[in-house]
Design an enzyme around this catalytic site. Structure first.
Site, PDB file in Angstrom:
ATOM      1  N   ASP A  51       0.823  -1.201   0.000  1.00 46.47           N
ATOM      2  CA  ASP A  51       0.000   0.000   0.000  1.00 46.47           C
ATOM      3  C   ASP A  51       0.864   1.261   0.000  1.00 46.47           C
ATOM      4  OD1 ASP A  51      -2.715   1.181   0.398  1.00 46.47           O
ATOM      5  OD2 ASP A  51      -1.825   1.876   2.279  1.00 46.47           O
ATOM      6  N   GLU A  63       1.541  -0.063  -4.790  1.00 46.83           N
ATOM      7  CA  GLU A  63       0.497   0.876  -5.176  1.00 46.83           C
ATOM      8  C   GLU A  63       1.157   2.198  -5.548  1.00 46.83           C
ATOM      9  OE1 GLU A  63      -3.587   2.949  -3.481  1.00 46.83           O
ATOM     10  OE2 GLU A  63      -1.860   2.678  -2.163  1.00 46.83           O
TER      11      GLU A  63
END
Length: 617
Positions: A331, A360
């Site tokens: 993330d 990400e």
């Protein structure tokens, strides 16, 4: 009476002596165990307990070297660094002595699974199916509410509350997932999120070594991974290194203030993810975007602290080794420290050469996304060692391209041609994660009538599953689940109908789908099953033609096999001259993938409005 007082004095004395030898309560040991035979010989063990820093530390093992004992500002922590290069699998003791007190912490180096280091990561032969565990299926209602956890309610009418989905629910639907034709499942975070509210999404971790008990146990997660493997499915685990939840014991009782950025004081990030790669950015701007917190309830780790870095790196390797996962989705990758994340990617790859990590990289430019991929020329001489990055710019192009009519110079499918023609900026275009939507964006099939069009849906999925890269599909895409981000993130993550016992419709069962849902599911399933094991799509080179008469044509070729794809970007039928495409039409007949027929290729071909033709040679 004299005897009575003597008895009291004796009891008090015995109690005082016993308290001198009483063991100190150890609240956390992280990691709880490790493995012998790892390539990295160093092991960090974190001990957390009341005033343990004053203890003298020793270990009972003869072939493990205690290299370093590190005390923190907080006396409740000890960090032990051990060399296990010569250690066999064994159980041993960590001994803490404080005066006459002695605390014994049992520890184990386990035997590694055979070929544990050879775990196969996800790649361009795979299609990932993204699942938010709380919203997919509730297989065990007994874990919906766990006494003592801070968010102790389930309310399916509240899009921001917990709904009760769990690992058992996913396990119960593995046959459904495998039958759809995807090859891997990506789970939004399943680690403990013991937060006061909003814990359903999982991105505020409070214990990096523990599955959230409302999803299940560590053992149940490992079992889910094994069962997925048995059905030919890989498993990708979501992880968050940039920040944790403010209820994490590491923040509530910080080892030292330099474990978190800005000494544990809230400073908001700017979210300007172009800044780290900006050659003209000020030092202040870089510091705020990287060191700033994602939100006030998500304190930002200081990964420049070597102890923090080791703790995070080890936690990821622990899950790979323990559960046998095939990949990690990291993330908010650009918000973390570049050098630490690079070291992490290298450490994982050295231990598991075939493993894969996707970061990400939510940035609106292909140039800026390319900066974060392994061996990027844009970032050189720096190297992220991150094999896969998320192609957010392509997502934006796809969400517009299939809504517009195609002009041969702009708009519509020309967007896709133009964007892919710039792939020279990427070190490895085949290792880009490509997607129409995910848990943070509006669903591709949205609520407004203009997007509820199966021609649009079919063309988009055809392109997604036949172009370069690693496709990802968001759960519910196959049954036309719709949501718009303007209505809030909670609604982007709606429950899958049929995942709960009292649902009025069960869309896991084909008989309960509407005619439109049935058509969408069948189309996607046909493409996915055809793609599975198809080396032309997994490994083939891409050649494309600039749209002509609004028709976009491209080829995937591997060895002596090839696939040609024709997409009509017009809202009317279009006839094209096949002579222009002879270099990708090696025979006068081909297999029509969508109809199953063998078709003859004459001089011309007429495509219906928004028509699709996939030819296999």
């Amino acid at each position: 009476m004299k005897k009575f007082f003597l008895s009291v004095i004796l009891l008090v004395s015995l109690f005082s002596c016993s308290s001198l030898f009483a063991a100190t309560a150890i609240k956390k040991v992280a990691p709880a165990f490790w493995w012998a035979g790892m390539k990295n010989p160093e092991l960090q063990v974190m001990l957390y307990g009341e005033h343990i820093a004053s203890a003298e530390v020793s270990i009972s093992s003869k072939d493990i070297m205690l290299q370093e004992v590190v005390k923190q500002e907080n006396p409740n922590y000890l960090l032990l660094y051990m060399n296990i290069s010569e250690a066999a699998p064994q159980k041993f003791e960590i001994i803490l002595k404080q005066g006459k007190k002695q605390t014994v912490v049992p520890y184990e180096l386990k035997q590694r699974r055979p070929s544990a280091s050879e775990v196969e990561g996800f790649n361009s032969s795979d299609v990932l199916y993204l699942i938010m565990p709380d919203r997919f299926a509730n297989g065990d209602v007994s874990n919906d509410i766990i006494p003592g956890m801070l968010e102790a309610k389930v309310d399916r009418n509240d899009p921001f509350a917990r709904h009760g989905g769990d690992l058992k629910g996913i396990e119960n639907q593995l046959d459904y997932i495998a039958n759809l034709g995807v090859t891997s499942i990506w789970l939004n975070p399943i680690q403990e999120n013991d937060m006061k509210e909003g814990s359903y999404h999982g991105y505020a971790i409070t214990d990096y070594y523990q599955v959230d008990r409302r999803f299940g146990s560590n053992e149940e997660f490992r079992s889910l991974v094994q069962q997925a493997h048995n059905k030919g499915l890989k498993v990708v685990m979501d992880m968050i290194f940039n920040h944790c939840g403010d209820q994490n014991y590491l923040f509530k009782d910080m080892p030292s203030k330099d474990w978190f950025n800005f000494k544990g004081n809230y400073v908001q990030t700017t979210f300007k993810t172009a800044t780290p790669s900006d050659p003209y950015a000020s030092d202040y701007a870089k510091k705020i975007v990287v060191d700033g917190w994602f939100s006030e309830c998500m304190p930002d780790f200081n990964q420049r602290n070597r102890h923090v870095a080791t703790y995070l790196i080890q936690s990821s390797i622990w899950w790979i080794e323990y559960a046998g996962i095939n990949g990690i989705r990291q993330d908010t990758h650009p918000y973390a420290d570049f050098n630490m994340m690079s070291d992490w990617c290298k450490a994982v790859t050295e231990e598991y050469p075939n493993f894969n990590i996707v970061g990400e990289t939510w940035i609106g430019s292909n140039v800026l996304v390319s900066y974060w991929q392994k061996d990027s020329k844009v970032a050189a001489p720096k190297n992220s060692y991150l094999r896969t990055v998320m192609d957010f710019p392509l997502m934006d192009q796809m969400n517009n391209a299939f809504d517009e009519e195609t002009n041969d110079w702009n708009g519509g499918l020309y967007r896709l041609f133009d964007y892919l023609s710039q792939d020279i900026v990427y070190a490895d275009p085949m290792n880009l994660l490509i997607f129409l939507d995910n848990h943070d964006t509006s669903r591709f099939y949205r609520s407004e009538a203009a997007t509820q069009n199966l021609d649009r849906y079919k063309q988009a999925l055809t392109f997604l599953l036949t172009t370069r890269g690693i496709p990802q599909i968001y759960y519910g895409t196959e049954i036309l689940m719709a949501a718009d981000k303007a209505n809030g993130d909670g609604l982007l993550r709606c429950d899958f109908p049929g995942g709960w016992q009292n649902d009025t419709r069960n869309c896991f069962d084909a008989t309960n789908r509407t005619a439109q849902q049935y058509e969408a599911f069948s189309f996607l399933q046909k493409l996915l099953q055809w793609r599975k094991g198809n080396e032309v799509i997994a490994k083939g080179k891409l050649k494309h033609f600039s749209p002509n008469k609004g028709v976009y044509v491209y080829e995937r070729k591997y060895g002596d096999q090839s696939v040609a794809v024709f997409l009509n970007g017009n809202n009317r039928e279009q006839t094209i001259n096949l002579n222009e495409y002879q270099e990708i039409l090696p025979a006068s007949s081909a297999h029509n993938v969508l109809t199953g027929e063998t078709v003859k290729l004459e001089k011309e071909w007429t495509l219906p409005s928004r028509g699709i033709l996939i030819l296999s040679f």
